[in-house]
Scaffold this active site. Structure first.
Site, short mmCIF file in Angstrom:
data_model
loop_
_atom_site.label_atom_id
_atom_site.label_comp_id
_atom_site.label_asym_id
_atom_site.label_seq_id
_atom_site.Cartn_x
_atom_site.Cartn_y
_atom_site.Cartn_z
N CYS B 87 0.99 -1.24 0.03
CA CYS B 87 0.11 -0.06 0.00
C CYS B 87 0.70 1.42 0.13
O CYS B 87 1.57 1.56 -0.92
CB CYS B 87 -0.91 -0.05 1.08
N HIS B 204 -3.41 -5.65 0.97
CA HIS B 204 -2.86 -5.69 2.25
C HIS B 204 -2.92 -7.22 2.49
O HIS B 204 -3.58 -7.89 3.35
CB HIS B 204 -3.73 -5.10 3.43
N GLU B 206 -1.17 -8.47 4.96
CA GLU B 206 -0.86 -8.74 6.62
C GLU B 206 -2.25 -8.64 7.23
O GLU B 206 -2.52 -9.00 8.36
CB GLU B 206 -0.08 -7.91 7.11
#
Lengths: 744, 232
Positions: B87, B204, B206
Site C-alpha cells: 500500500c 494488504h 498482513e
C-alpha cells in the site's frame, strides 16, 4: 486569593462584553461576586467558555446525575476523566466515549466531522489507551436536496480523511435521514481504546513545582468561541459567518501525538494529561487545576503560536487541534523532551503547578488572569440550573392518532420495496467503504448487528460495539424512546453473542430554555437511566449537545447510545445473515404489531406519528438470556434483531447478508401491515438446524419468551407468502443500489 | 528468519505487519526507525508498511522516500535481499525508484476499503512460491491512491517479463473492468522489480493472515518469503 498584583485588561469589561462571551447578565453578576471585582477581558472570556453549555453542562448536569454513573465494571465514575473505563479483567480495561460535533459539521462538513473524530480520539489516548475502533452516528435531512448531499459527502470524507490517516478502523455506526435534521445535521463520533489498568493516565494536576507542558501543534486563531458561541446556540442567519470558529484537523499530527503520548505515559513521567478540545488552554488548565486542587502559573509568551501578537484572550480560547496539556513529574523533563523529539512532536514548558488553587496567567509580562480555578468548572462553581418543563402539545395529536384513518392504496409488496430502498434503511456500503475498517487487524466482523473486534492483548476474547438511537420513538414518547435507545443497542450486541456491559451517550436536543424541549430531555434521560439500571449497563460518560435547532424547529430528541459488549470466547459469536440452506427460521419474541413511529408510516404515508412501541425491560432481559444461551451453546446459526422496517425488512437483510445466496420461504399466516412492518421491540429472528429446535424451544419456554417457526432458508429465492416473491439478487440490487443511485 | 518493519512518521500498518510476521507466521520481527542509517545485518526481509507517511499531504510516499532509512533500503535491495512494499509502502518504493510507474488517485476519487480478489499471475517469485499459478486469493484493499499507471512501453515490458505478480479479478479468476477497484491499467495490483526481490502491492496481505479475522489467504505471501529465506 485576593492579590495586590496589578491586573491587565485589553478591553474594559462590562455586562455587554460578558454577553458577547455568551454569558447572561445574572451570570456576569455571579462572576463579579466570585471575584470581588470586575473581571479582566481574558478572565471574562474564560468564564464565557467554561460556563458555556458545552463545557459546564449547566442545563443538563442535574438530570445526568440521575443516571447510574458508577459501579459494575466501571473503573472511574462518569465525567471524572476524559473518557469512561470498563474493567474487562486480566489487567485490561476498555476506554470509550462518544461526542458530538454537530454545529461545526453543519457549517463546514469536512473539517467539522474530521475534527470531531480527532477530538474523541484524543479523549481516548489521553487516558493512556490505544484507540482500536471508531464509530459514528450521523443524522441528515432527507437525501433529496443538493445541500444534504453536500453535507453527507463532506462529513463522510472528513471522517474518512481523519480516521484512515490516523490509523483507527471505523467499524460501525448508523445514518438516518429525517427532515428535522435538514439545517442541523448530527455528527456523533465514538472511539474505543484498550489500556492496561495500571497504565491509565489521569486528567488531574498535582504536585506544586511540577512543570506544565504544551505538547503537539502550535496555537492559532482557529476555533475561538467554538464551544461558547457556535456549540451553545441555535442556528440562524448569522451562523454561516461563524465558519472561522470551526477548527482544522491534521490527522498526521494526531498520529504522532498519539505515539508520543502513549510513550510518555508508559515511561512513567506523566503526572496528569488532558487533551485540548473545546475551549483549549482555558479548559485544560482550569479543569486540571480544579481536579487536583492546585493552581497553575502560566506564561502565554511561551506558547508556540501560528501567528505573532495573538492576545491572551485569543491564546486561551483557541481551539487549535492536536494539542495536549501535560503535567510532567519534576526532574523527568529531559526524558519527556527526549520522547517528544523522537516523534518530532513539539513540547514546550509554559508554566508550573502552584499550591494556591489560583490560575495566574501572564502575557507580554502583564498578569491577565488571576482567579481561582474551582469556580470555573463543572462540579465546582459553574452554575447548575433546573429548567422549566412542559409536556409538548404535539404529543396530544400523535398519541391519539387514529390508525383506521390511514388511506391504504398500496400493496404489501409496494411497501416492502419502497422501504427497502429508503435511504435510512438501504445499504450504507457506499459510505462505509470509504472508511478503513480493518487497520490494526482486529476487525472480526462488521456485517452483524454490532461490530466484533478481537483483542490481541487477550487472545480469544473480544468486544462488540454499536451506536444506536431511533429518534422517531424518542420524539413520540421520550421516556419509552429513551428506554428503547438503550435496549436496542444492548440487543444489537447480544445478537452477535456479547454481554452488554456499559454505555456512553451523546444527548442531542434542541434549546433547553424551551420548556417543551426540556421536558423531552428529562423524560428521555429518565428512560435511559431506567434501562441502564435494569440491564446493568452503567453510563461511563458522554456528552450533551443542546441547541440543535434552527428557525424555531428543533430536531427530534436524539439520545445516541454507544454500547460496549464483552465476548469471552470469539468462537461463540453469531452472524446476522442466514448460514445454511434448509435451516428453520424462527421469530423469538412477541408479535405485538405496533406501527407507531415505524419506517412504514414515514415512507408510505409521510407520517411520524402514533406512540412509540411498548418496551417491557424484563421481557427484554429474558430475551437476551435466550439469545446469549442459544449462541453460546451453538444452538442457532444466525441472529438479527427486528428494528427499522419490522419483520419483513429484518428477513430481507438476513437474506442479503447471507452466506452465499440464501433466501427464505416465510409463512406467517395472514399478512397484516402491522405484522410485516410493525417495529415492536424485544424481537430477534434466528435461523437454526431443525435438529436444534427443541433445545431453543426449551430455552424460550424456560425464560417465558414466545417462539414460533416462520419459515425455512432456501437457495436464491426470497418469498413471504402472499406478500413478496423475488430473488436474493433482486433484493441486493435494490438494497445496495439505492444510495449510489442518489449520490451519483 | 527475521523481518524488519520500517516505521515512518504516519505509518499505521506497521504494527499489523509486525503482528502478521511475528504473531501469525511465528518468526522474529523488529521495527526499523525512519531516522536509522543502518539496517542490521541479521534482517532477512524488509517490509515497507502501509499508512500515511508524513500524512501523505503531498504525493503519497514523496517525502518518506527521503528518509535516511530509505538509502539503506535501496542498498538492501541492490544486494538482492527481499523488500516488500504494501500500500503506502508500494507508493514509497515507486517514489524511491525501486519500482516503475505511478499510483494515481482511484478512478472513483474516493478512498476505498473492501475485500477484493487477486489472481496470482506469477508464482515463481520469492513472494508467491506458496501460491499456485492463477490461484485466486481474497485480500482487502484500503487506499485512495492505488490506480497503477505507467507509459505503454513500461506496461509492455512488465507484461512481457512476467513482472505483474497480482491482478484484480473475479472470485473465479476472470480479469474484468467491473472488479477493477481503482482504475489500474490492466487490473495491476502488484508488480516486482527486474531482479525479482522487490515486490510492491496495493492490497494488504498482513490484514488477512489470521484465521480469526475470517480469512488468512494473505499469509501465503509471508510463508513464501520464509521458505525462500530458509532455503538460504
Amino acid at each position: 486569593m485576593k492579590t495586590d498584583k496589578e491586573l491587565y485588561s485589553e478591553i474594559a469589561v462590562d455586562v455587554n462584553v460578558a454577553k458577547e462571551c455568551g454569558l447572561t447578565e445574572k451570570e456576569y453578576e455571579m462572576i463579579c461576586d466570585i471575584l470581588g471585582r470586575v473581571p479582566t477581558y481574558t478572565e471574562i472570556g474564560i468564564y464565557g467558555v467554561m460556563w458555556s453549555e458545552h463545557c459546564s453542562y449547566k442545563n443538563s448536569i442535574k438530570q445526568l446525575k440521575t443516571l447510574p454513573r458508577s459501579g459494575g465494571r466501571l473503573l472511574v465514575d462518569a465525567g471524572e476523566e476524559n473518557a469512561g473505563l470498563i474493567d474487562i479483567g486480566h489487567g485490561y480495561a476498555i476506554c470509550f466515549k462518544i461526542e458530538s460535533h454537530n454545529h461545526p459539521s453543519a457549517i463546514e462538513p469536512f473539517q467539522g466531522a474530521a475534527t470531531g473524530v480527532g477530538g474523541i480520539l484524543r479523549d481516548i489516548f489521553s487516558m493512556g489507551a490505544r484507540p482500536i475502533a471508531a464509530l459514528n452516528s450521523l443524522r441528515f435531512g432527507e437525501l433529496t436536496t443538493p445541500r444534504i448531499k453536500y453535507l453527507l459527502r463532506g462529513v463522510v470524507e472528513g471522517i474518512s480523511h481523519y480516521g484512515n490517516c490516523f490509523g483507527v478502523p471505523t467499524v460501525g455506526g448508523e445514518i438516518y435521514f429525517e427532515d428535522c435534521y435538514h439545517d442541523n445535521p448530527l455528527v456523533n463520533a465514538m472511539a474505543v481504546g484498550i489500556v492496561k489498568t495500571d497504565k491509565t493516565a489521569s486528567a488531574g494536576a498535582t504536585g506544586p513545582g511540577n512543570p506544565v507542558f504544551i505538547v503537539g501543534s502550535s496555537t492559532g486563531k482557529d476555533g475561538i468561541h467554538g464551544a461558547s458561541l457556535l456549540a451553545s446556540r441555535e442556528f440562524d442567519e448569522l451562523t454561516e459567518d461563524m465558519r472561522p470558529t470551526v477548527q482544522v484537523g491534521d490527522p498526521f499530527s494526531e498520529k504522532l501525538l498519539l505515539e508520543a503520548t502513549l510513550e510518555l505515559i508508559d515511561a512513567g513521567v506523566v503526572v496528569g494529561v488532558q487533551d485540548m478540545g473545546a475551549a483549549g488552554i482555558c479548559c485544560s488548565t482550569s479543569e486540571m487545576s480544579a481536579k487536583g486542587k492546585v493552581g497553575m502559573k502560566i506564561d502565554l509568551d511561551l506558547v508556540p503560536l501560528r501567528e505573532q501578537n495573538m492576545s491572551a484572550y485569543e491564546i486561551m480560547l483557541s481551539e487549535s487541534q492536536e494539542r495536549m496539556l501535560f503535567i510532567i513529574e519534576k526532574g523527568k523533563e529531559a526524558e519527556a523532551i527526549r520522547i517528544c523529539n523522537k516523534w518530532d512532536v513539539p513540547i514546550t514548558q509554559i508554566g508550573e503547578i502552584t499550591d494556591s488553587g489560583v490560575l495566574e496567567i501572564y502575557r507580554f509580562g502583564n498578569l491577565v488572569v488571576n482567579m481561582d480555578a474551582e469556580p470555573l468548572v463543572l462540579g465546582g462553581g459553574a452554575p447548575q440550573y433546573d429548567r422549566e418543563t412542559k409536556e409538548p402539545e404535539y404529543l396530544k395529536l400523535t398519541r391519539n392518532f387514529d390508525f383506521t384513518q390511514l388511506n391504504i392504496n398500496h400493496t404489501l409488496s409496494d411497501a416492502f420495496w419502497k422501504i427497502l430502498k429508503s435511504p435510512s434503511l438501504a445499504s450504507k456500503k457506499w459510505i462505509f467503504e470509504q472508511y478503513d475498517s480493518q487497520v490494526r487487524t482486529n476487525t472480526v466482523d462488521i456485517t452483524g448487528d454490532a461490530a466484533i473486534m478481537r483483542l490481541k492483548e487477550l487472545p480469544g476474547m473480544g468486544i462488540a460495539v454499536k451506536t444506536d438511537c431511533n429518534s422517531k420513538f424518542v420524539y413520540l414518547n421520550p421516556y419509552v424512546g429513551g428506554l428503547i435507545a438503550v435496549a436496542e443497542a444492548a440487543r444489537n450486541v447480544v445478537c452477535v453473542g456479547a454481554e452488554p456491559v456499559g454505555i456512553t451517550n451523546c444527548l442531542n436536543f434542541g434549546n433547553p430554555y424551551d420548556p417543551e424541549v426540556y421536558w423531552t430531555f428529562k423524560e428521555a434521560v429518565k428512560g435511559m437511566g431506567d434501562a441502564c439500571r435494569a440491564l446493568n449497563t452503567p453510563v461511563t460518560g458522554g456528552n450533551v449537545s443542546f441547541h440543535n435547532e434552527s428557525r424555531n424547529r428543533a430536531i427530534f430528541p436524539t439520545p445516541t447510545i454507544g454500547m460496549l459488549g464483552l465476548i469471552d470466547d470469539l468462537n461463540k459469536t453469531s452472524k446476522s445473515g442466514f448460514q445454511n440452506e434448509n435451516d428453520v427460521i424462527c421469530l423469538v419474541g412477541n408479535n405485538r404489531e405496533e406501527l407507531g413511529g415505524s419506517e412504514y408510516l414515514k415512507v408510505m404515508h409521510d407520517l411520524v406519528t402514533g406512540d412509540a412501541p411498548m418496551l417491557d425491560i424484563e421481557e427484554e432481559k429474558r430475551l437476551y438470556k435466550v439469545i446469549l444461551d442459544a449462541i453460546g451453546n451453538k444452538i442457532i446459526n444466525s441472529a438479527h434483531d427486528i428494528s427499522d422496517g419490522g419483520l419483513a425488512l429484518c428477513l430481507a437483510e438476513k437474506a442479503i447478508k447471507s452466506n452465499g445466496n440464501l433466501g427464505a420461504e416465510i409463512f406467517i399466516g395472514e399478512n397484516t401491515i402491522g405484522k410485516l412492518f410493525g417495529e415492536s421491540q424485544s424481537r430477534v429472528v434466528v435461523s437454526l438446524s431443525d435438529d436444534n429446535f427443541a433445545k431453543l424451544e426449551s430455552l424460550a419456554n424456560a425464560n417465558n419468551i414466545e417462539l414460533r417457526k416462520i419459515g425455512q432458508v432456501t437457495k436464491e429465492r426470497f418469498s413471504i407468502e402472499g406478500c413478496i416473491s423475488t430473488t436474493v439478487n433482486e433484493l441486493k440490487l435494490a438494497y445496495e443500489g439505492a444510495i449510489p443511485e442518489i449520490m451519483g | 528468519m527475521k523481518f524488519g518493519v520500517i516505521v515512518f512518521p504516519g505509518s499505521n500498518c506497521d504494527h499489523d505487519a509486525f503482528y502478521a510476521t511475528s504473531g501469525n507466521l511465528n518468526q522474529e520481527s523488529v521495527y526499523l526507525w525512519h531516522k536509522d542509517t543502518v539496517i542490521p545485518d541479521d534482517i532477512d526481509c524488509v517490509i515497507v508498511p502501509g499508512g500515511f507517511s508524513y500524512g501523505d499531504y503531498l504525493r503519497c510516499g514523496a517525502i518518506a522516500r527521503f528518509s535516511p532509512i530509505m538509502n539503506e533500503v535501496v542498498k538492501f535491495a541492490e544486494n538482492g535481499k527481499p523488500v516488500i512494499g504494501i500500500c503506502n509502502g508500494f507508493q514509497i518504493l515507486i517514489e524511491a525508484g525501486l519500482l516503475p510507474g505511478a499510483l494515481m488517485r482511484n478512478a472513483s476519487l474516493h478512498f476505498l476499503c473492501k475485500d477484493i480478489y487477486l489472481r496470482t499471475e506469477n508464482n515463481s517469485t520469492l513472494f508467491t512460491s506458496e501460491l499456485k499459478k492463477d490461484e485466486v486469493i481474497r485480500i482487502p484493499i484500503a487506499h485512495g491512491e492505488g490506480n497503477y499507471f505507467a507509459d505503454p512501453d513500461t506496461i509492455k515490458m512488465l507484461e512481457e517479463n512476467n513482472r505483474i505478480v497480482f491482478r484484480y479479478s473475479t472470485p473465479e479468476g476472470e480479469i474484468k473492468d467491473e472488479v477493477n477497484p481503482n482504475g489500474s491499467i490492466n487490473n495491476i495490483a502488484g508488480i516486482i522489480n527486474e531482479k525479482g526481490n522487490v515486490l510492491g502491492m496495493m492490497p494488504h496481505p498482513e490484514r488477512y493472515s489470521d484465521e480469526i479475522l475470517g480469512c488468512n489467504d494473505g499469509i501465503k505471501v509471508f510463508e513464501s518469503i520464509l521458505k525462500h529465506i530458509n532455503k538460504g
